[in-house]
Design an enzyme around this catalytic site. Structure first.
Site, PDB file in Angstrom:
ATOM      1  N   HIS A  17       0.833  -1.201   0.000  1.00  0.00           N
ATOM      2  CA  HIS A  17       0.000   0.000   0.000  1.00  0.00           C
ATOM      3  C   HIS A  17       0.869   1.252   0.000  1.00  0.00           C
ATOM      4  O   HIS A  17       0.365   2.367   0.104  1.00  0.00           O
ATOM      5  CB  HIS A  17      -0.920   0.016   1.221  1.00  0.00           C
ATOM      6  CG  HIS A  17      -1.996  -1.031   1.200  1.00  0.00           C
ATOM      7  ND1 HIS A  17      -1.736  -2.371   1.443  1.00  0.00           N
ATOM      8  CD2 HIS A  17      -3.329  -0.954   0.970  1.00  0.00           C
ATOM      9  CE1 HIS A  17      -2.866  -3.064   1.377  1.00  0.00           C
ATOM     10  NE2 HIS A  17      -3.849  -2.228   1.083  1.00  0.00           N
ATOM     11  N   ASN A  18       2.186   1.055  -0.124  1.00  0.00           N
ATOM     12  CA  ASN A  18       3.138   2.165  -0.138  1.00  0.00           C
ATOM     13  C   ASN A  18       3.316   2.635  -1.578  1.00  0.00           C
ATOM     14  O   ASN A  18       3.818   1.880  -2.414  1.00  0.00           O
ATOM     15  CB  ASN A  18       4.470   1.684   0.447  1.00  0.00           C
ATOM     16  CG  ASN A  18       5.534   2.767   0.475  1.00  0.00           C
ATOM     17  OD1 ASN A  18       5.771   3.447  -0.511  1.00  0.00           O
ATOM     18  ND2 ASN A  18       6.192   2.896   1.614  1.00  0.00           N
ATOM     19  N   PRO A  19       2.923   3.873  -1.902  1.00  0.00           N
ATOM     20  CA  PRO A  19       3.007   4.331  -3.302  1.00  0.00           C
ATOM     21  C   PRO A  19       4.415   4.289  -3.869  1.00  0.00           C
ATOM     22  O   PRO A  19       4.605   3.956  -5.042  1.00  0.00           O
ATOM     23  CB  PRO A  19       2.485   5.772  -3.226  1.00  0.00           C
ATOM     24  CG  PRO A  19       1.654   5.834  -1.991  1.00  0.00           C
ATOM     25  CD  PRO A  19       2.306   4.889  -1.025  1.00  0.00           C
ATOM     26  N   ASP A  77       9.576  -6.142   1.942  1.00  0.00           N
ATOM     27  CA  ASP A  77       9.748  -5.466   3.225  1.00  0.00           C
ATOM     28  C   ASP A  77      11.183  -4.971   3.243  1.00  0.00           C
ATOM     29  O   ASP A  77      12.119  -5.745   3.000  1.00  0.00           O
ATOM     30  CB  ASP A  77       9.491  -6.374   4.425  1.00  0.00           C
ATOM     31  CG  ASP A  77       9.271  -5.529   5.688  1.00  0.00           C
ATOM     32  OD1 ASP A  77       8.288  -4.778   5.736  1.00  0.00           O
ATOM     33  OD2 ASP A  77      10.101  -5.607   6.605  1.00  0.00           O
ATOM     34  N   SER A  78      11.330  -3.695   3.476  1.00  0.00           N
ATOM     35  CA  SER A  78      12.650  -3.101   3.365  1.00  0.00           C
ATOM     36  C   SER A  78      12.822  -2.024   4.409  1.00  0.00           C
ATOM     37  O   SER A  78      11.855  -1.559   5.022  1.00  0.00           O
ATOM     38  CB  SER A  78      12.852  -2.518   1.959  1.00  0.00           C
ATOM     39  OG  SER A  78      11.819  -1.602   1.644  1.00  0.00           O
ATOM     40  N   GLY A 164      11.109   7.915   1.042  1.00  0.00           N
ATOM     41  CA  GLY A 164      11.648   7.424   2.307  1.00  0.00           C
ATOM     42  C   GLY A 164      12.955   8.098   2.674  1.00  0.00           C
ATOM     43  O   GLY A 164      13.099   9.323   2.647  1.00  0.00           O
ATOM     44  N   LYS A 186      19.046   4.837  -9.830  1.00  0.00           N
ATOM     45  CA  LYS A 186      18.987   4.210  -8.509  1.00  0.00           C
ATOM     46  C   LYS A 186      18.943   2.691  -8.623  1.00  0.00           C
ATOM     47  O   LYS A 186      19.661   1.988  -7.906  1.00  0.00           O
ATOM     48  CB  LYS A 186      17.772   4.726  -7.737  1.00  0.00           C
ATOM     49  CG  LYS A 186      17.571   4.054  -6.378  1.00  0.00           C
ATOM     50  CD  LYS A 186      16.288   4.543  -5.716  1.00  0.00           C
ATOM     51  CE  LYS A 186      15.974   3.728  -4.472  1.00  0.00           C
ATOM     52  NZ  LYS A 186      14.706   4.145  -3.825  1.00  0.00           N
ATOM     53  N   ARG A 200      16.584  -2.952  -3.617  1.00  0.00           N
ATOM     54  CA  ARG A 200      15.408  -3.580  -4.234  1.00  0.00           C
ATOM     55  C   ARG A 200      15.765  -4.186  -5.581  1.00  0.00           C
ATOM     56  O   ARG A 200      15.309  -5.287  -5.926  1.00  0.00           O
ATOM     57  CB  ARG A 200      14.291  -2.540  -4.352  1.00  0.00           C
ATOM     58  CG  ARG A 200      12.934  -3.116  -4.746  1.00  0.00           C
ATOM     59  CD  ARG A 200      11.803  -2.142  -4.452  1.00  0.00           C
ATOM     60  NE  ARG A 200      11.618  -1.983  -3.014  1.00  0.00           N
ATOM     61  CZ  ARG A 200      11.863  -0.847  -2.353  1.00  0.00           C
ATOM     62  NH1 ARG A 200      12.295   0.223  -2.982  1.00  0.00           N
ATOM     63  NH2 ARG A 200      11.662  -0.791  -1.048  1.00  0.00           N
TER      64      ARG A 200
END
Length: 213
Positions: A17-19, A77-78, A164, A186, A200
């Site tokens: 749910h993290n854009p 999950d990071s 973040g 990145k 990632r």
């Protein structure tokens, strides 16, 4: 040990749910032509992340989405870890930003904590990002990988790209923070390459080798 399971033409749920995470995962998946739908678009609830490691929390999210949607689901999950804070915020990285997702405040708090502990030395500012990816199927099968990138916590924040903690992370061997890099810079990865730059992308490259290649 069983052979890795391939993702073969199924629609894939991106269990986030993290854009920011959703955008990056979709960017990484784009070259493979995989149809995706997010957990938010399906109206799936966010499961409680009770794990004590990134891998455990990624598995919780992936399996919950796979069961609910009856489709394969990919979860990430990071988090950001700082040596001078004994690896914090780690799995609590998102929670440090509070319910309003104020990462500017989270980064400032980290700097203040480093100063209060006298951990503002180069050694104390060593930091790293970790990403755990879990690809789960409705029958309970999973494929799990992790990626890590090391660097330095810098202050003040630099750049407004990414999301973040990106503006305070300077990866080793580079003169720009993640917050100053475009998404392609990145990630630093393309299909067929063994490894990228970001945590990632590094995890995703390993997952591709197991499940998409």
């Amino acid at each position: 040990m069983s052979s890795p399971r391939r993702l073969a033409g199924e629609k894939l749920v991106v269990a986030s749910h993290n854009p920011g995470k959703l955008r990056e995962i979709r960017e990484l998946l784009e070259p493979f032509g995989i149809e995706t739908v997010s957990a938010g678009e399906l109206g799936l609830p966010e499961p409680e992340e009770t794990g004590v490691t990134f891998a455990e929390n990624a598995a919780i999210k992936a399996h919950a989405a796979a069961r609910a949607a009856r489709l394969p689901a990919l979860a990430d999950d990071s988090g950001f870890c700082i040596a001078g804070l004994d690896g914090a915020p780690g799995v609590l990285s998102a929670r440090w930003a509070g319910p309003d997702k104020d990462f500017g405040r989270a980064m400032r708090n980290a700097e203040e904590m480093l100063q209060a502990k006298g951990a503002g030395s180069p050694e104390g500012r060593r930091s790293w990002f970790v990403a755990a990816l879990c690809l789960a199927w409705p029958d309970g099968h999973e494929e799990a990988v992790e990626g890590r990138v090391d660097g330095t916590f810098v202050w003040p924040p630099r750049g407004n790209q990414g999301f973040g903690y990106d503006p305070v992370f300077l990866p080793d061997g580079h003169d720009r923070t993640f917050g100053e890099m475009s998404a392609s810079e990145k990630h630093g990865w393309k299909p067929g390459e063994a490894e990228g730059l970001s945590h990632r992308a590094r995890a995703f490259a390993r997952l591709v080798g197991r499940c998409f290649g």
